[in-house]
Design a protein around this motif. Structure first.
Motif, PDB file in Angstrom:
ATOM      1  N   ILE A  67      10.089  -7.002  -4.622  1.00  0.00           N
ATOM      2  CA  ILE A  67       9.127  -5.959  -4.990  1.00  0.00           C
ATOM      3  C   ILE A  67       7.708  -6.377  -4.641  1.00  0.00           C
ATOM      4  CG2 ILE A  67       8.148  -4.665  -6.916  1.00  0.00           C
ATOM      5  CD1 ILE A  67      10.859  -4.783  -8.267  1.00  0.00           C
ATOM      6  N   LEU A  68       7.353  -7.631  -4.914  1.00  0.00           N
ATOM      7  CA  LEU A  68       6.006  -8.089  -4.591  1.00  0.00           C
ATOM      8  C   LEU A  68       5.814  -8.277  -3.090  1.00  0.00           C
ATOM      9  CD1 LEU A  68       4.956 -10.729  -7.292  1.00  0.00           C
ATOM     10  CD2 LEU A  68       4.053  -8.442  -6.918  1.00  0.00           C
ATOM     11  N   ALA A  69       6.821  -8.836  -2.423  1.00  0.00           N
ATOM     12  CA  ALA A  69       6.671  -9.152  -0.999  1.00  0.00           C
ATOM     13  C   ALA A  69       6.521  -7.892  -0.152  1.00  0.00           C
ATOM     14  CB  ALA A  69       7.862  -9.984  -0.521  1.00  0.00           C
ATOM     15  N   VAL A  70       7.353  -6.888  -0.399  1.00  0.00           N
ATOM     16  CA  VAL A  70       7.283  -5.683   0.432  1.00  0.00           C
ATOM     17  C   VAL A  70       5.996  -4.907   0.181  1.00  0.00           C
ATOM     18  CG1 VAL A  70       9.785  -5.488   0.571  1.00  0.00           C
ATOM     19  CG2 VAL A  70       8.568  -4.305  -1.265  1.00  0.00           C
ATOM     20  N   ASN A  71       5.401  -5.089  -1.003  1.00  0.00           N
ATOM     21  CA  ASN A  71       4.135  -4.401  -1.289  1.00  0.00           C
ATOM     22  C   ASN A  71       3.015  -4.909  -0.378  1.00  0.00           C
ATOM     23  OD1 ASN A  71       2.249  -2.773  -2.498  1.00  0.00           O
ATOM     24  ND2 ASN A  71       2.743  -3.386  -4.571  1.00  0.00           N
ATOM     25  N   PHE A  72       3.092  -6.183   0.022  1.00  0.00           N
ATOM     26  CA  PHE A  72       2.074  -6.759   0.892  1.00  0.00           C
ATOM     27  C   PHE A  72       2.573  -6.948   2.322  1.00  0.00           C
ATOM     28  CE2 PHE A  72       0.999  -8.129  -3.409  1.00  0.00           C
ATOM     29  CZ  PHE A  72      -0.354  -7.835  -3.470  1.00  0.00           C
ATOM     30  N   SER A  73       3.779  -6.507   2.602  1.00  0.00           N
ATOM     31  CA  SER A  73       4.336  -6.680   3.943  1.00  0.00           C
ATOM     32  C   SER A  73       3.749  -5.656   4.902  1.00  0.00           C
ATOM     33  CB  SER A  73       5.862  -6.542   3.894  1.00  0.00           C
ATOM     34  OG  SER A  73       6.407  -6.581   5.198  1.00  0.00           O
ATOM     35  N   SER A  74       3.707  -6.022   6.174  1.00  0.00           N
ATOM     36  CA  SER A  74       3.228  -5.123   7.231  1.00  0.00           C
ATOM     37  C   SER A  74       4.364  -4.633   8.108  1.00  0.00           C
ATOM     38  CB  SER A  74       2.180  -5.844   8.089  1.00  0.00           C
ATOM     39  OG  SER A  74       2.745  -7.002   8.695  1.00  0.00           O
ATOM     40  N   GLU A  75       5.594  -4.679   7.600  1.00  0.00           N
ATOM     41  CA  GLU A  75       6.755  -4.316   8.417  1.00  0.00           C
ATOM     42  C   GLU A  75       7.508  -3.131   7.823  1.00  0.00           C
ATOM     43  OE1 GLU A  75       9.186  -7.702   9.099  1.00  0.00           O
ATOM     44  OE2 GLU A  75       7.665  -8.768  10.271  1.00  0.00           O
ATOM     45  N   LEU A 175      -2.196   7.629   3.175  1.00  0.00           N
ATOM     46  CA  LEU A 175      -1.701   8.353   2.007  1.00  0.00           C
ATOM     47  C   LEU A 175      -0.319   7.856   1.602  1.00  0.00           C
ATOM     48  CD1 LEU A 175      -2.170  10.749   0.039  1.00  0.00           C
ATOM     49  CD2 LEU A 175      -1.012  12.208   1.721  1.00  0.00           C
ATOM     50  N   ALA A 176       0.555   7.659   2.595  1.00  0.00           N
ATOM     51  CA  ALA A 176       1.892   7.158   2.296  1.00  0.00           C
ATOM     52  C   ALA A 176       1.831   5.770   1.673  1.00  0.00           C
ATOM     53  CB  ALA A 176       2.727   7.129   3.572  1.00  0.00           C
ATOM     54  N   GLY A 177       0.945   4.915   2.193  1.00  0.00           N
ATOM     55  CA  GLY A 177       0.840   3.561   1.667  1.00  0.00           C
ATOM     56  C   GLY A 177       0.332   3.514   0.242  1.00  0.00           C
ATOM     57  N   HIS A 178      -0.633   4.376  -0.103  1.00  0.00           N
ATOM     58  CA  HIS A 178      -1.173   4.383  -1.466  1.00  0.00           C
ATOM     59  C   HIS A 178      -0.105   4.786  -2.479  1.00  0.00           C
ATOM     60  CE1 HIS A 178      -4.979   3.203  -0.202  1.00  0.00           C
ATOM     61  NE2 HIS A 178      -5.646   4.349  -0.189  1.00  0.00           N
ATOM     62  N   TYR A 179       0.625   5.856  -2.213  1.00  0.00           N
ATOM     63  CA  TYR A 179       1.633   6.315  -3.161  1.00  0.00           C
ATOM     64  C   TYR A 179       2.804   5.333  -3.247  1.00  0.00           C
ATOM     65  CZ  TYR A 179      -0.573  10.848  -3.935  1.00  0.00           C
ATOM     66  OH  TYR A 179      -1.440  11.844  -4.315  1.00  0.00           O
ATOM     67  N   ALA A 180       3.235   4.821  -2.110  1.00  0.00           N
ATOM     68  CA  ALA A 180       4.346   3.870  -2.124  1.00  0.00           C
ATOM     69  C   ALA A 180       3.960   2.584  -2.847  1.00  0.00           C
ATOM     70  CB  ALA A 180       4.788   3.564  -0.693  1.00  0.00           C
ATOM     71  N   MET A 183       4.045   3.171  -6.617  1.00  0.00           N
ATOM     72  CA  MET A 183       5.416   3.176  -7.141  1.00  0.00           C
ATOM     73  C   MET A 183       5.988   1.758  -7.228  1.00  0.00           C
ATOM     74  SD  MET A 183       6.213   6.303  -7.901  1.00  0.00           S
ATOM     75  CE  MET A 183       4.495   6.377  -8.468  1.00  0.00           C
ATOM     76  N   LEU A 184       5.660   0.920  -6.266  1.00  0.00           N
ATOM     77  CA  LEU A 184       6.169  -0.453  -6.299  1.00  0.00           C
ATOM     78  C   LEU A 184       5.542  -1.261  -7.430  1.00  0.00           C
ATOM     79  CD1 LEU A 184       6.317  -1.329  -2.495  1.00  0.00           C
ATOM     80  CD2 LEU A 184       8.232  -0.913  -4.044  1.00  0.00           C
ATOM     81  N   TRP A 185       4.263  -1.009  -7.734  1.00  0.00           N
ATOM     82  CA  TRP A 185       3.656  -1.715  -8.866  1.00  0.00           C
ATOM     83  C   TRP A 185       4.291  -1.276 -10.178  1.00  0.00           C
ATOM     84  CZ3 TRP A 185       1.583  -6.084  -8.421  1.00  0.00           C
ATOM     85  CH2 TRP A 185       0.758  -6.424  -7.349  1.00  0.00           C
ATOM     86  N   VAL A 186       4.611   0.002 -10.311  1.00  0.00           N
ATOM     87  CA  VAL A 186       5.301   0.464 -11.520  1.00  0.00           C
ATOM     88  C   VAL A 186       6.699  -0.167 -11.593  1.00  0.00           C
ATOM     89  CG1 VAL A 186       6.179   2.485 -12.742  1.00  0.00           C
ATOM     90  CG2 VAL A 186       3.989   2.612 -11.561  1.00  0.00           C
ATOM     91  N   PHE A 216      12.065   3.697  -9.189  1.00  0.00           N
ATOM     92  CA  PHE A 216      10.696   3.682  -8.660  1.00  0.00           C
ATOM     93  C   PHE A 216      10.653   3.082  -7.254  1.00  0.00           C
ATOM     94  CE2 PHE A 216       9.384   4.177 -13.154  1.00  0.00           C
ATOM     95  CZ  PHE A 216       8.503   5.231 -12.975  1.00  0.00           C
ATOM     96  N   GLN A 217      11.534   2.139  -6.950  1.00  0.00           N
ATOM     97  CA  GLN A 217      11.597   1.640  -5.576  1.00  0.00           C
ATOM     98  C   GLN A 217      12.063   2.727  -4.620  1.00  0.00           C
ATOM     99  OE1 GLN A 217      13.030  -2.614  -5.000  1.00  0.00           O
ATOM    100  NE2 GLN A 217      13.713  -2.256  -7.091  1.00  0.00           N
ATOM    101  N   LEU A 218      13.049   3.499  -5.024  1.00  0.00           N
ATOM    102  CA  LEU A 218      13.515   4.603  -4.185  1.00  0.00           C
ATOM    103  C   LEU A 218      12.445   5.682  -4.046  1.00  0.00           C
ATOM    104  CD1 LEU A 218      17.209   4.931  -5.438  1.00  0.00           C
ATOM    105  CD2 LEU A 218      16.329   3.664  -3.464  1.00  0.00           C
ATOM    106  N   LEU A 219      11.654   5.900  -5.102  1.00  0.00           N
ATOM    107  CA  LEU A 219      10.546   6.853  -5.003  1.00  0.00           C
ATOM    108  C   LEU A 219       9.497   6.371  -3.999  1.00  0.00           C
ATOM    109  CD1 LEU A 219       9.963   7.974  -8.706  1.00  0.00           C
ATOM    110  CD2 LEU A 219      10.881   9.340  -6.826  1.00  0.00           C
TER     111      LEU A 219
END
Length: 342
Positions: A67-75, A175-180, A183-186, A216-219
Protein backbone atom coordinates in the motif's frame (compact mmCIF):
# COMPACT_ATOMS: atom_id res chain seq x y z
CA UNK A 1 29.22 24.27 -34.63
CA UNK A 2 29.99 21.65 -32.04
CA UNK A 3 33.08 21.93 -29.96
CA UNK A 4 35.27 19.55 -27.96
CA UNK A 5 34.71 16.52 -30.21
CA UNK A 6 31.13 17.21 -31.40
CA UNK A 7 29.92 17.79 -27.83
CA UNK A 8 27.91 20.90 -27.04
CA UNK A 9 29.56 22.55 -24.00
CA UNK A 10 26.35 24.28 -22.82
CA UNK A 11 24.51 20.98 -22.30
CA UNK A 12 24.72 19.52 -18.85
CA UNK A 13 25.88 15.94 -18.66
CA UNK A 14 23.67 13.14 -17.35
CA UNK A 15 23.34 13.29 -13.60
CA UNK A 16 24.13 10.20 -11.51
CA UNK A 17 21.03 8.34 -10.44
CA UNK A 18 20.25 5.91 -7.65
CA UNK A 19 19.30 2.44 -8.95
CA UNK A 20 15.76 2.89 -7.60
CA UNK A 21 13.52 5.53 -6.09
CA UNK A 22 14.86 6.52 -2.67
CA UNK A 23 11.35 6.67 -1.18
CA UNK A 24 10.64 3.09 -2.26
CA UNK A 25 14.04 2.05 -0.95
CA UNK A 26 13.24 3.51 2.48
CA UNK A 27 9.81 1.79 2.59
CA UNK A 28 11.23 -1.58 1.57
CA UNK A 29 14.08 -1.26 4.08
CA UNK A 30 11.70 -0.50 6.96
CA UNK A 31 9.41 -3.45 6.27
CA UNK A 32 12.32 -5.83 5.61
CA UNK A 33 13.86 -4.77 8.92
CA UNK A 34 10.58 -5.53 10.70
CA UNK A 35 10.39 -8.93 8.98
CA UNK A 36 13.99 -9.84 9.86
CA UNK A 37 13.40 -8.81 13.47
CA UNK A 38 10.37 -11.08 13.69
CA UNK A 39 12.26 -13.99 12.10
CA UNK A 40 14.95 -13.61 14.75
CA UNK A 41 12.43 -13.94 17.61
CA UNK A 42 10.38 -16.62 15.81
CA UNK A 43 12.25 -19.62 17.37
CA UNK A 44 11.02 -18.47 20.80
CA UNK A 45 7.42 -19.29 19.81
CA UNK A 46 6.44 -22.88 20.47
CA UNK A 47 4.29 -25.40 18.65
CA UNK A 48 1.88 -24.70 15.82
CA UNK A 49 1.56 -21.14 17.04
CA UNK A 50 4.92 -20.44 15.38
CA UNK A 51 3.47 -21.19 11.93
CA UNK A 52 0.35 -19.14 12.62
CA UNK A 53 2.44 -16.16 13.73
CA UNK A 54 4.64 -16.46 10.63
CA UNK A 55 1.67 -16.47 8.25
CA UNK A 56 0.00 -13.54 9.96
CA UNK A 57 3.09 -11.34 10.20
CA UNK A 58 4.34 -12.00 6.66
CA UNK A 59 0.88 -11.37 5.17
CA UNK A 60 0.33 -8.21 7.19
CA UNK A 61 3.76 -6.75 6.38
CA UNK A 62 3.30 -7.56 2.69
CA UNK A 63 -0.05 -5.75 2.54
CA UNK A 64 1.24 -2.68 4.38
CA UNK A 65 4.43 -2.47 2.28
CA UNK A 66 2.47 -2.73 -0.96
CA UNK A 67 0.00 0.00 0.00
CA UNK A 68 2.79 2.44 0.84
CA UNK A 69 5.08 1.47 -2.04
CA UNK A 70 2.52 1.78 -4.83
CA UNK A 71 1.44 5.18 -3.49
CA UNK A 72 4.93 6.51 -4.28
CA UNK A 73 5.60 4.31 -7.30
CA UNK A 74 5.91 5.75 -10.81
CA UNK A 75 4.85 2.55 -12.57
CA UNK A 76 1.08 2.84 -12.71
CA UNK A 77 1.11 3.42 -16.45
CA UNK A 78 4.25 2.51 -18.41
CA UNK A 79 5.49 2.40 -21.96
CA UNK A 80 8.78 1.77 -23.74
CA UNK A 81 9.95 1.89 -27.32
CA UNK A 82 13.22 1.50 -29.26
CA UNK A 83 13.59 4.05 -32.02
CA UNK A 84 15.89 6.31 -34.03
CA UNK A 85 15.36 9.93 -33.09
CA UNK A 86 17.05 13.30 -32.90
CA UNK A 87 19.19 13.85 -29.85
CA UNK A 88 19.41 17.56 -29.06
CA UNK A 89 18.29 20.88 -30.47
CA UNK A 90 20.36 22.62 -33.14
CA UNK A 91 21.92 19.30 -34.10
CA UNK A 92 21.07 17.07 -37.10
CA UNK A 93 22.56 14.03 -35.38
CA UNK A 94 20.29 11.03 -34.78
CA UNK A 95 20.71 8.32 -32.17
CA UNK A 96 19.36 4.86 -31.55
CA UNK A 97 17.89 4.63 -28.07
CA UNK A 98 15.38 3.03 -25.71
CA UNK A 99 12.83 5.58 -24.47
CA UNK A 100 10.70 4.78 -21.44
CA UNK A 101 7.74 6.57 -19.90
CA UNK A 102 6.48 5.83 -16.40
CA UNK A 103 3.42 7.62 -15.06
CA UNK A 104 2.71 7.50 -11.32
CA UNK A 105 0.21 9.07 -8.98
CA UNK A 106 2.46 12.07 -8.36
CA UNK A 107 4.27 12.65 -11.64
CA UNK A 108 6.05 11.13 -14.63
CA UNK A 109 9.47 9.58 -15.03
CA UNK A 110 11.21 9.62 -18.44
CA UNK A 111 14.25 7.51 -19.30
CA UNK A 112 16.54 7.70 -22.33
CA UNK A 113 19.20 5.04 -22.84
CA UNK A 114 21.35 4.89 -25.94
CA UNK A 115 21.92 1.69 -27.94
CA UNK A 116 24.85 1.54 -27.30
CA UNK A 117 25.16 3.91 -24.35
CA UNK A 118 28.23 5.62 -25.81
CA UNK A 119 27.18 7.62 -28.89
CA UNK A 120 28.32 10.94 -30.32
CA UNK A 121 31.18 10.92 -27.81
CA UNK A 122 28.64 11.10 -24.97
CA UNK A 123 27.09 8.80 -22.41
CA UNK A 124 23.40 8.71 -23.29
CA UNK A 125 21.71 7.60 -20.08
CA UNK A 126 19.06 9.95 -18.69
CA UNK A 127 16.46 9.46 -15.98
CA UNK A 128 14.36 12.58 -15.39
CA UNK A 129 11.40 13.00 -13.05
CA UNK A 130 8.63 15.64 -13.24
CA UNK A 131 6.11 15.84 -10.39
CA UNK A 132 2.70 17.40 -9.88
CA UNK A 133 2.04 16.50 -6.23
CA UNK A 134 0.79 19.14 -3.81
CA UNK A 135 3.41 21.83 -3.41
CA UNK A 136 5.12 21.01 -6.73
CA UNK A 137 4.85 23.03 -9.93
CA UNK A 138 5.12 20.89 -13.05
CA UNK A 139 5.42 23.90 -15.38
CA UNK A 140 8.42 25.23 -13.45
CA UNK A 141 10.15 21.86 -13.56
CA UNK A 142 9.61 21.69 -17.31
CA UNK A 143 11.03 25.21 -17.70
CA UNK A 144 14.14 24.20 -15.75
CA UNK A 145 14.51 21.16 -18.02
CA UNK A 146 14.46 23.50 -21.03
CA UNK A 147 17.15 25.67 -19.43
CA UNK A 148 19.36 22.62 -18.79
CA UNK A 149 19.02 21.58 -22.42
CA UNK A 150 17.84 18.01 -21.89
CA UNK A 151 17.63 15.75 -24.97
CA UNK A 152 14.75 16.22 -27.40
CA UNK A 153 12.93 12.94 -26.59
CA UNK A 154 12.82 13.79 -22.87
CA UNK A 155 11.56 17.30 -23.50
CA UNK A 156 9.01 16.07 -26.04
CA UNK A 157 7.42 13.62 -23.59
CA UNK A 158 7.59 16.08 -20.70
CA UNK A 159 5.86 18.74 -22.84
CA UNK A 160 2.92 16.38 -23.46
CA UNK A 161 2.16 16.46 -19.72
CA UNK A 162 2.34 20.24 -19.24
CA UNK A 163 -0.87 22.06 -18.22
CA UNK A 164 -1.03 23.93 -21.53
CA UNK A 165 -0.58 20.88 -23.73
CA UNK A 166 -3.56 20.19 -26.05
CA UNK A 167 -3.35 16.49 -25.13
CA UNK A 168 -4.84 17.17 -21.69
CA UNK A 169 -2.68 14.49 -20.06
CA UNK A 170 -1.75 16.76 -17.15
CA UNK A 171 -5.29 17.25 -15.84
CA UNK A 172 -6.21 13.67 -16.70
CA UNK A 173 -3.42 11.94 -14.79
CA UNK A 174 -3.16 14.56 -12.04
CA UNK A 175 -6.84 14.14 -11.15
CA UNK A 176 -6.56 10.36 -11.28
CA UNK A 177 -3.43 10.43 -9.12
CA UNK A 178 -4.99 12.63 -6.42
CA UNK A 179 -8.08 10.46 -5.97
CA UNK A 180 -6.17 7.18 -6.17
CA UNK A 181 -3.58 8.39 -3.65
CA UNK A 182 -6.34 9.47 -1.24
CA UNK A 183 -7.96 6.03 -1.45
CA UNK A 184 -4.63 4.33 -0.79
CA UNK A 185 -4.00 6.45 2.31
CA UNK A 186 -7.43 5.48 3.64
CA UNK A 187 -6.60 1.84 2.87
CA UNK A 188 -3.37 2.20 4.85
CA UNK A 189 -5.28 3.55 7.87
CA UNK A 190 -7.72 0.63 7.61
CA UNK A 191 -4.74 -1.73 7.55
CA UNK A 192 -3.39 -0.18 10.76
CA UNK A 193 -6.79 -0.51 12.46
CA UNK A 194 -7.07 -4.10 11.28
CA UNK A 195 -3.74 -4.97 12.91
CA UNK A 196 -4.81 -3.33 16.17
CA UNK A 197 -8.17 -5.12 16.26
CA UNK A 198 -6.69 -8.49 15.32
CA UNK A 199 -4.45 -8.26 18.38
CA UNK A 200 -7.53 -7.78 20.59
CA UNK A 201 -10.55 -10.05 21.23
CA UNK A 202 -12.54 -8.32 18.45
CA UNK A 203 -11.48 -10.48 15.52
CA UNK A 204 -14.66 -9.96 13.53
CA UNK A 205 -14.08 -6.19 13.43
CA UNK A 206 -10.47 -6.79 12.40
CA UNK A 207 -11.81 -8.84 9.50
CA UNK A 208 -14.16 -6.01 8.58
CA UNK A 209 -11.29 -3.52 8.53
CA UNK A 210 -9.25 -5.91 6.40
CA UNK A 211 -12.18 -6.08 4.01
CA UNK A 212 -12.33 -2.27 3.96
CA UNK A 213 -8.59 -2.19 3.18
CA UNK A 214 -9.15 -4.24 0.05
CA UNK A 215 -12.21 -2.23 -1.00
CA UNK A 216 -10.34 1.09 -0.82
CA UNK A 217 -7.48 -0.36 -2.86
CA UNK A 218 -9.94 -1.44 -5.54
CA UNK A 219 -11.52 2.03 -5.43
CA UNK A 220 -8.07 3.54 -6.08
CA UNK A 221 -7.76 1.35 -9.18
CA UNK A 222 -11.24 2.36 -10.28
CA UNK A 223 -10.50 6.08 -9.96
CA UNK A 224 -7.20 5.73 -11.82
CA UNK A 225 -8.66 3.67 -14.66
CA UNK A 226 -11.75 5.87 -15.03
CA UNK A 227 -9.90 9.18 -15.03
CA UNK A 228 -7.25 7.98 -17.48
CA UNK A 229 -9.85 6.67 -19.95
CA UNK A 230 -12.02 9.80 -20.12
CA UNK A 231 -10.08 11.29 -23.04
CA UNK A 232 -8.78 9.57 -26.20
CA UNK A 233 -5.09 8.58 -26.06
CA UNK A 234 -2.61 11.21 -27.23
CA UNK A 235 -0.15 9.90 -29.86
CA UNK A 236 3.44 10.01 -28.66
CA UNK A 237 5.61 9.93 -31.80
CA UNK A 238 9.31 9.57 -31.18
CA UNK A 239 11.30 9.50 -34.37
CA UNK A 240 10.27 6.48 -36.40
CA UNK A 241 8.09 4.85 -33.71
CA UNK A 242 5.03 5.54 -31.55
CA UNK A 243 5.10 5.06 -27.78
CA UNK A 244 2.07 3.26 -26.34
CA UNK A 245 1.31 3.06 -22.60
CA UNK A 246 -0.41 0.37 -20.59
CA UNK A 247 -1.04 -0.45 -16.93
CA UNK A 248 2.20 -1.06 -15.08
CA UNK A 249 3.35 -3.33 -12.24
CA UNK A 250 2.05 -0.95 -9.53
CA UNK A 251 -1.47 -1.20 -10.93
CA UNK A 252 -1.49 -5.01 -11.07
CA UNK A 253 0.13 -5.56 -7.68
CA UNK A 254 -2.45 -3.20 -6.14
CA UNK A 255 -5.20 -5.23 -7.78
CA UNK A 256 -3.72 -8.47 -6.43
CA UNK A 257 -3.32 -7.11 -2.90
CA UNK A 258 -6.82 -5.60 -2.90
CA UNK A 259 -8.38 -8.91 -3.92
CA UNK A 260 -6.29 -10.70 -1.29
CA UNK A 261 -7.54 -8.35 1.45
CA UNK A 262 -11.16 -8.78 0.32
CA UNK A 263 -10.75 -12.56 0.31
CA UNK A 264 -9.15 -12.63 3.77
CA UNK A 265 -11.83 -10.35 5.17
CA UNK A 266 -14.62 -12.56 3.82
CA UNK A 267 -12.90 -15.71 5.10
CA UNK A 268 -12.60 -14.20 8.57
CA UNK A 269 -16.27 -13.18 8.54
CA UNK A 270 -17.35 -16.69 7.56
CA UNK A 271 -14.96 -18.32 10.05
CA UNK A 272 -16.28 -16.10 12.85
CA UNK A 273 -19.79 -17.35 12.12
CA UNK A 274 -18.98 -21.01 11.41
CA UNK A 275 -15.82 -21.82 13.39
CA UNK A 276 -15.16 -19.06 15.96
CA UNK A 277 -13.04 -21.30 18.20
CA UNK A 278 -10.60 -22.21 15.42
CA UNK A 279 -10.35 -18.57 14.43
CA UNK A 280 -9.37 -17.65 18.00
CA UNK A 281 -6.80 -20.44 18.08
CA UNK A 282 -5.27 -19.17 14.82
CA UNK A 283 -4.90 -15.68 16.33
CA UNK A 284 -3.49 -17.11 19.58
CA UNK A 285 -6.49 -16.18 21.66
CA UNK A 286 -8.26 -18.32 24.28
CA UNK A 287 -10.99 -20.42 22.73
CA UNK A 288 -12.58 -21.26 26.12
CA UNK A 289 -14.70 -18.35 27.21
CA UNK A 290 -17.80 -18.55 29.39
CA UNK A 291 -20.10 -15.59 28.86
CA UNK A 292 -21.78 -16.22 32.25
CA UNK A 293 -19.97 -14.14 34.82
CA UNK A 294 -20.83 -13.84 38.47
CA UNK A 295 -20.03 -10.84 40.59
CA UNK A 296 -18.25 -11.43 43.87
CA UNK A 297 -17.63 -8.60 46.35
CA UNK A 298 -14.36 -10.17 47.51
CA UNK A 299 -11.11 -8.24 47.35
CA UNK A 300 -12.33 -4.71 47.18
CA UNK A 301 -16.06 -4.76 47.80
CA UNK A 302 -18.14 -2.42 45.74
CA UNK A 303 -15.24 -0.24 44.65
CA UNK A 304 -13.31 -2.98 42.89
CA UNK A 305 -15.62 -5.95 42.33
CA UNK A 306 -14.11 -9.25 41.37
CA UNK A 307 -15.75 -11.20 38.60
CA UNK A 308 -15.39 -14.90 38.20
CA UNK A 309 -17.03 -17.55 36.12
CA UNK A 310 -19.75 -19.77 37.48
CA UNK A 311 -17.41 -22.73 37.19
CA UNK A 312 -15.12 -21.16 39.81
CA UNK A 313 -17.89 -20.12 42.20
CA UNK A 314 -18.75 -22.70 44.88
CA UNK A 315 -22.09 -24.40 44.52
CA UNK A 316 -24.48 -24.36 47.51
CA UNK A 317 -24.15 -27.59 49.44
CA UNK A 318 -27.10 -29.09 51.32
CA UNK A 319 -25.80 -30.14 54.77
CA UNK A 320 -28.37 -32.16 56.74
CA UNK A 321 -28.83 -31.10 60.36
CA UNK A 322 -29.48 -33.50 63.17
CA UNK A 323 -32.88 -33.44 64.93
CA UNK A 324 -31.43 -32.17 68.22
CA UNK A 325 -29.66 -29.27 66.55
CA UNK A 326 -32.76 -28.34 64.55
CA UNK A 327 -34.97 -28.46 67.68
CA UNK A 328 -32.56 -26.25 69.59
CA UNK A 329 -32.48 -23.69 66.78
CA UNK A 330 -36.27 -23.72 66.60
CA UNK A 331 -36.68 -23.13 70.37
CA UNK A 332 -34.22 -20.24 70.29
CA UNK A 333 -36.01 -18.57 67.42
CA UNK A 334 -39.62 -19.38 68.51
CA UNK A 335 -39.70 -20.08 72.29
CA UNK A 336 -43.52 -20.07 72.53
CA UNK A 337 -44.17 -22.38 69.62
CA UNK A 338 -45.28 -25.91 70.67
CA UNK A 339 -44.64 -27.36 67.23
CA UNK A 340 -40.88 -27.11 67.58
CA UNK A 341 -40.67 -30.51 69.33
CA UNK A 342 -42.59 -32.25 66.53
Amino acid sequence: MAAFGHTFPFYAGPKPTFPMDTTLAVIITIFLTALVTFIIILPGIRGKTRLFWLLRVVTSLFIGAVILAVNFSSEWSVGQVSTNTTYKAFSPEWISADIGLQVGLGGVNITLTGIPVQQLNETINYNEKFTWRLGENYAEEYAKALEKGLPDPVLYLAEKFTPRSPCGLYHQYRLAGHYASAMLWVAFLCWLLANVMLSMPVLVYGGHMLLATGIFQLLALLFFSTATSLTPPCPLRLGTAVLHTHHGPAFWITLTTGLLCVLLGLVMAVAHRMQPHRLKVFFNQSAEEDPKLEWSPEEGGLLSPRYRSTAESPEPQGIPLSEEVSDACCKEEHPGDTNCAL
